[in-house]
Motif scaffolding. Structure first.
Motif, PDB file in Angstrom:
ATOM      1  N   ARG A 212       0.837  -1.212   0.000  1.00  0.00           N
ATOM      2  CA  ARG A 212       0.000   0.000   0.000  1.00  0.00           C
ATOM      3  C   ARG A 212       0.865   1.253   0.000  1.00  0.00           C
ATOM      4  NH1 ARG A 212      -5.338  -0.696   0.818  1.00  0.00           N
ATOM      5  NH2 ARG A 212      -5.955  -2.607   1.891  1.00  0.00           N
ATOM      6  N   LEU A 213       1.856   1.248   0.870  1.00  0.00           N
ATOM      7  CA  LEU A 213       2.738   2.416   0.981  1.00  0.00           C
ATOM      8  C   LEU A 213       3.459   2.666  -0.342  1.00  0.00           C
ATOM      9  CD1 LEU A 213       4.173   4.648   2.564  1.00  0.00           C
ATOM     10  CD2 LEU A 213       5.792   2.920   3.401  1.00  0.00           C
ATOM     11  N   ALA A 214       3.980   1.598  -0.946  1.00  0.00           N
ATOM     12  CA  ALA A 214       4.724   1.760  -2.203  1.00  0.00           C
ATOM     13  C   ALA A 214       3.811   2.303  -3.301  1.00  0.00           C
ATOM     14  CB  ALA A 214       5.321   0.421  -2.625  1.00  0.00           C
ATOM     15  N   ALA A 215       2.587   1.796  -3.381  1.00  0.00           N
ATOM     16  CA  ALA A 215       1.647   2.299  -4.388  1.00  0.00           C
ATOM     17  C   ALA A 215       1.366   3.782  -4.153  1.00  0.00           C
ATOM     18  CB  ALA A 215       0.343   1.498  -4.345  1.00  0.00           C
ATOM     19  N   ARG A 216       1.164   4.136  -2.890  1.00  0.00           N
ATOM     20  CA  ARG A 216       0.898   5.548  -2.577  1.00  0.00           C
ATOM     21  C   ARG A 216       2.103   6.414  -2.912  1.00  0.00           C
ATOM     22  NH1 ARG A 216      -1.946   4.425   3.337  1.00  0.00           N
ATOM     23  NH2 ARG A 216      -3.810   3.399   2.484  1.00  0.00           N
ATOM     24  N   GLU A 217       3.300   5.900  -2.635  1.00  0.00           N
ATOM     25  CA  GLU A 217       4.511   6.671  -2.947  1.00  0.00           C
ATOM     26  C   GLU A 217       4.662   6.886  -4.454  1.00  0.00           C
ATOM     27  OE1 GLU A 217       7.372   5.573   0.875  1.00  0.00           O
ATOM     28  OE2 GLU A 217       7.559   4.390  -0.967  1.00  0.00           O
ATOM     29  N   GLU A 218       4.386   5.849  -5.233  1.00  0.00           N
ATOM     30  CA  GLU A 218       4.506   6.008  -6.691  1.00  0.00           C
ATOM     31  C   GLU A 218       3.461   7.002  -7.214  1.00  0.00           C
ATOM     32  OE1 GLU A 218       7.025   5.044  -8.270  1.00  0.00           O
ATOM     33  OE2 GLU A 218       7.841   3.652  -6.797  1.00  0.00           O
ATOM     34  N   LEU A 219       2.243   6.919  -6.681  1.00  0.00           N
ATOM     35  CA  LEU A 219       1.199   7.862  -7.109  1.00  0.00           C
ATOM     36  C   LEU A 219       1.571   9.293  -6.729  1.00  0.00           C
ATOM     37  CD1 LEU A 219      -1.840   5.633  -6.117  1.00  0.00           C
ATOM     38  CD2 LEU A 219      -1.293   6.360  -8.454  1.00  0.00           C
ATOM     39  N   LYS A 220       2.112   9.445  -5.533  1.00  0.00           N
ATOM     40  CA  LYS A 220       2.542  10.789  -5.099  1.00  0.00           C
ATOM     41  C   LYS A 220       3.641  11.336  -6.004  1.00  0.00           C
ATOM     42  CE  LYS A 220       5.289  13.119  -1.616  1.00  0.00           C
ATOM     43  NZ  LYS A 220       6.502  13.177  -2.432  1.00  0.00           N
ATOM     44  N   ALA A 221       4.498  10.442  -6.461  1.00  0.00           N
ATOM     45  CA  ALA A 221       5.634  10.858  -7.297  1.00  0.00           C
ATOM     46  C   ALA A 221       5.246  11.047  -8.765  1.00  0.00           C
ATOM     47  CB  ALA A 221       6.759   9.827  -7.176  1.00  0.00           C
ATOM     48  N   GLY A 222       3.960  10.906  -9.071  1.00  0.00           N
ATOM     49  CA  GLY A 222       3.508  11.220 -10.428  1.00  0.00           C
ATOM     50  C   GLY A 222       3.095  10.041 -11.273  1.00  0.00           C
ATOM     51  N   ALA A 223       3.024   8.839 -10.678  1.00  0.00           N
ATOM     52  CA  ALA A 223       2.585   7.676 -11.458  1.00  0.00           C
ATOM     53  C   ALA A 223       1.149   7.872 -11.921  1.00  0.00           C
ATOM     54  CB  ALA A 223       2.690   6.407 -10.621  1.00  0.00           C
ATOM     55  N   ARG A 224       0.874   7.524 -13.182  1.00  0.00           N
ATOM     56  CA  ARG A 224      -0.488   7.635 -13.715  1.00  0.00           C
ATOM     57  C   ARG A 224      -1.219   6.308 -13.578  1.00  0.00           C
ATOM     58  NH1 ARG A 224       0.066  11.876 -17.648  1.00  0.00           N
ATOM     59  NH2 ARG A 224      -1.960  11.330 -18.518  1.00  0.00           N
TER      60      ARG A 224
ATOM     61  N   GLU B  17      -5.611   0.746  -3.707  1.00  0.00           N
ATOM     62  CA  GLU B  17      -4.927   2.045  -3.686  1.00  0.00           C
ATOM     63  C   GLU B  17      -5.022   2.732  -5.049  1.00  0.00           C
ATOM     64  OE1 GLU B  17      -3.882   3.551  -1.020  1.00  0.00           O
ATOM     65  OE2 GLU B  17      -4.375   1.819   0.224  1.00  0.00           O
ATOM     66  N   ALA B  18      -4.855   1.956  -6.116  1.00  0.00           N
ATOM     67  CA  ALA B  18      -4.937   2.546  -7.462  1.00  0.00           C
ATOM     68  C   ALA B  18      -6.354   3.059  -7.722  1.00  0.00           C
ATOM     69  CB  ALA B  18      -4.538   1.511  -8.513  1.00  0.00           C
ATOM     70  N   GLU B  19      -7.347   2.245  -7.349  1.00  0.00           N
ATOM     71  CA  GLU B  19      -8.729   2.660  -7.593  1.00  0.00           C
ATOM     72  C   GLU B  19      -9.106   3.876  -6.742  1.00  0.00           C
ATOM     73  OE1 GLU B  19     -10.447  -1.610  -9.228  1.00  0.00           O
ATOM     74  OE2 GLU B  19     -11.125  -0.898  -7.262  1.00  0.00           O
ATOM     75  N   ASN B  20      -8.561   3.950  -5.533  1.00  0.00           N
ATOM     76  CA  ASN B  20      -8.799   5.143  -4.712  1.00  0.00           C
ATOM     77  C   ASN B  20      -8.295   6.398  -5.421  1.00  0.00           C
ATOM     78  OD1 ASN B  20      -9.849   3.560  -2.716  1.00  0.00           O
ATOM     79  ND2 ASN B  20      -8.082   3.708  -1.329  1.00  0.00           N
ATOM     80  N   ALA B  21      -7.230   6.226  -6.192  1.00  0.00           N
ATOM     81  CA  ALA B  21      -6.637   7.359  -6.919  1.00  0.00           C
ATOM     82  C   ALA B  21      -7.233   7.487  -8.331  1.00  0.00           C
ATOM     83  CB  ALA B  21      -5.126   7.186  -6.989  1.00  0.00           C
ATOM     84  N   ASN B  22      -8.345   6.791  -8.562  1.00  0.00           N
ATOM     85  CA  ASN B  22      -9.035   6.834  -9.864  1.00  0.00           C
ATOM     86  C   ASN B  22      -8.157   6.355 -11.013  1.00  0.00           C
ATOM     87  OD1 ASN B  22     -11.456   7.835  -8.770  1.00  0.00           O
ATOM     88  ND2 ASN B  22     -10.554   9.874  -8.698  1.00  0.00           N
ATOM     89  N   THR B  23      -7.312   5.368 -10.730  1.00  0.00           N
ATOM     90  CA  THR B  23      -6.550   4.783 -11.812  1.00  0.00           C
ATOM     91  C   THR B  23      -6.578   3.265 -11.680  1.00  0.00           C
ATOM     92  OG1 THR B  23      -4.464   4.852 -13.041  1.00  0.00           O
ATOM     93  CG2 THR B  23      -4.301   5.106 -10.636  1.00  0.00           C
ATOM     94  N   TYR B  24      -5.609   2.577 -12.240  1.00  0.00           N
ATOM     95  CA  TYR B  24      -5.689   1.123 -12.348  1.00  0.00           C
ATOM     96  C   TYR B  24      -4.329   0.484 -12.129  1.00  0.00           C
ATOM     97  CZ  TYR B  24      -3.625   1.837 -16.968  1.00  0.00           C
ATOM     98  OH  TYR B  24      -2.779   2.187 -17.985  1.00  0.00           O
ATOM     99  N   VAL B  25      -4.351  -0.845 -12.023  1.00  0.00           N
ATOM    100  CA  VAL B  25      -3.117  -1.617 -11.901  1.00  0.00           C
ATOM    101  C   VAL B  25      -2.859  -2.374 -13.194  1.00  0.00           C
ATOM    102  CG1 VAL B  25      -2.021  -3.596 -10.725  1.00  0.00           C
ATOM    103  CG2 VAL B  25      -3.234  -1.835  -9.391  1.00  0.00           C
ATOM    104  N   SER B  26      -1.606  -2.379 -13.573  1.00  0.00           N
ATOM    105  CA  SER B  26      -1.129  -3.145 -14.724  1.00  0.00           C
ATOM    106  C   SER B  26      -0.243  -4.261 -14.177  1.00  0.00           C
ATOM    107  CB  SER B  26      -0.303  -2.210 -15.613  1.00  0.00           C
ATOM    108  OG  SER B  26       0.699  -2.924 -16.301  1.00  0.00           O
TER     109      SER B  26
END
Ligand code: ZN
Ligand code: ZN
Length: 412
Positions: free
Chosen positions: A172-184, A217-226
């Protein structure tokens, strides 16, 4: 605020199965403002006579690694970040000149490269990033030899495609960190890989709980997992866990493909990667363990295209070439054409790609309000798909965001 009028051409609308009757496209400040028939009497700073050529949306590659300078993943991971950035700029420029005006990076590229393109510091495609791919210890991004127990020596270098993360909370933390750093979007390694040393193709990676947490975490950020997946079992589990973008899928079976289609997933076959590895992988330093894995996924690849097409599972164009093998980029069109129709291939590299980039209606189409990412092609790609290959040789002009990257047509 440059207005460019392209006239006397044939507009390619990827929704159709043939060239349209429309002949002209007007661009204003990087946006398509009019698509029409005959020369429109609009004021324009530049008027480009297409001479009957095809004008179409720029291509989208949904699986690249722009930070991959070498075949050897560990070598990439420990290179100086500044050097990797300069090399990435060269890799991105080459992709753009092959007609790819947007690329989705599946591990490695950071927000700095995105901004470098947007600020015009480097000439490259629009870049959609996931940051670092998330991998379990011993998984596809664990590039360490068996006796190497150094922890995470690679995560903070630009040339590293992934980071090692284990356990639900850490994921969870890693996903949040990547999203914070600009991951789409978020990339995970959910199955064994070819270029990594210690994970056979048929192993599952990450637990259902870990994947589920990352998906949430991805869905919370309105995106998806690949997810990186080859085997039918790994693909099925990924779909059940809510993964949206299915990379590779070389060993998928019909029932799973139908399930993925029903769930709204998009697959990204990357067959040229295995052709490239088979042709020159060992020459460029691919280890013997990896070389032995190639044939498994290579032989399954063409069959998987037919399975996915017949199941109605949408496919986006991908290449996934590493290091010097990126010179084979354009060959993916020829490989796809052994199974898919030219119209389906064109859609995979435009409309379907735009969906995975979350830029539907903005890229991959020639329509009013879309970004002016355009190619001028010497002929009809519906009749001859190799016009989109050969490293852009048949592209008389390439336009990204309303600016010429290449222009062999002179102003009329
Ligand atoms: Zn992969
Ligand atoms: Zn990849």
């Amino acid at each position: 605020m440059t207005r460019i009028l392209f006239f006397n051409g044939r507009v390619l609308d990827p929704k159709a199965d043939a060239l349209s009757d429309q002949t002209s496209v007007l661009v204003d400040d990087g946006v398509i403002v009019h698509v029409g028939i005959d020369t429109i009497e609009a004021a324009a700073d530049e008027r480009i006579d297409l001479g009957g050529r095809t004008i179409m949306p720029g291509l989208i590659d949904c699986h690249v690694h722009v930070v991959s300078s070498f075949m050897d993943l560990m070598k990439n991971a420990i290179e100086p970040t500044s050097l990797t950035a300069f090399r990435a700029a060269r890799i991105m420029k080459a992709a753009l000149h092959r007609g790819f005006t947007t690329v989705r990076d599946l591990g490695g590229a950071d927000i700095g490269l995105v901004q470098a393109v947007e600020e015009g510091l480097i000439e490259g495609p629009r870049l959609i990033i996931c940051g670092k791919g998330l991998s379990a210890t011993g998984g596809h991004c664990d590039t360490r030899a068996r006796t190497d127990d150094r922890s995470s020596i690679m995560a903070h270098h630009l040339g590293s495609m992934g980071r090692l993360v284990d356990g639900v909370d850490n994921c969870r933390l890693a996903a949040r960190e990547e999203l914070k750093a600009g991951a789409r979007f978020i990339k995970i390694m959910a199955n064994g890989g070819v270029a990594s040393p210690n994970d056979p193709i048929h192993v599952l990676q990450y637990s259902r709980d870990e994947i589920g947490a990352i998906v949430e975490e991805a869905e919370n950020a309105n995106t998806y997992v690949s997810a990186h997946v080859y085997t039918d079992r790994a693909i099925r589990r990924a779909v059940e866990c809510g993964v949206h973008s299915l990379e590779h899928c070389n060993l998928i079976e019909a029932e799973t493909a139908a399930m993925a289609a029903a769930a709204g997933c998009i697959a990204v076959p990357t067959l040229v990667a295995y052709e490239g590895l088979a042709l020159e992988g060992e020459r460029f330093g691919l280890g013997p363990e990896a070389a032995a894995k190639i044939e498994t996924v290579r032989s399954g690849g063409l069959r998987s295209l037919a399975v996915m097409r017949d199941a109605g599972l949408p496919m986006a164009f991908g290449s996934d070439l590493l290091g010097p093998l990126q010179k084979y980029h354009s060959m993916e069109f020829q490989i796809l054409a052994r199974v898919l129709s030219h119209a389906d291939i064109i859609r995979s590299a435009t409309l379907v790609g735009a969906r995975l980039c979350a830029l539907e209606g903005q890229i991959g189409v020639i329509a009013e309000g879309a970004r002016a990412d355009l190619l001028v092609v010497d002929g009809d790609p519906y009749a001859d798909i190799t016009l989109l290959g050969n490293d852009g040789a048949h592209m008389a002009a390439i336009v990204r965001n309303g600016a010429f990257v290449k222009n062999d047509l002179r102003v009329a």
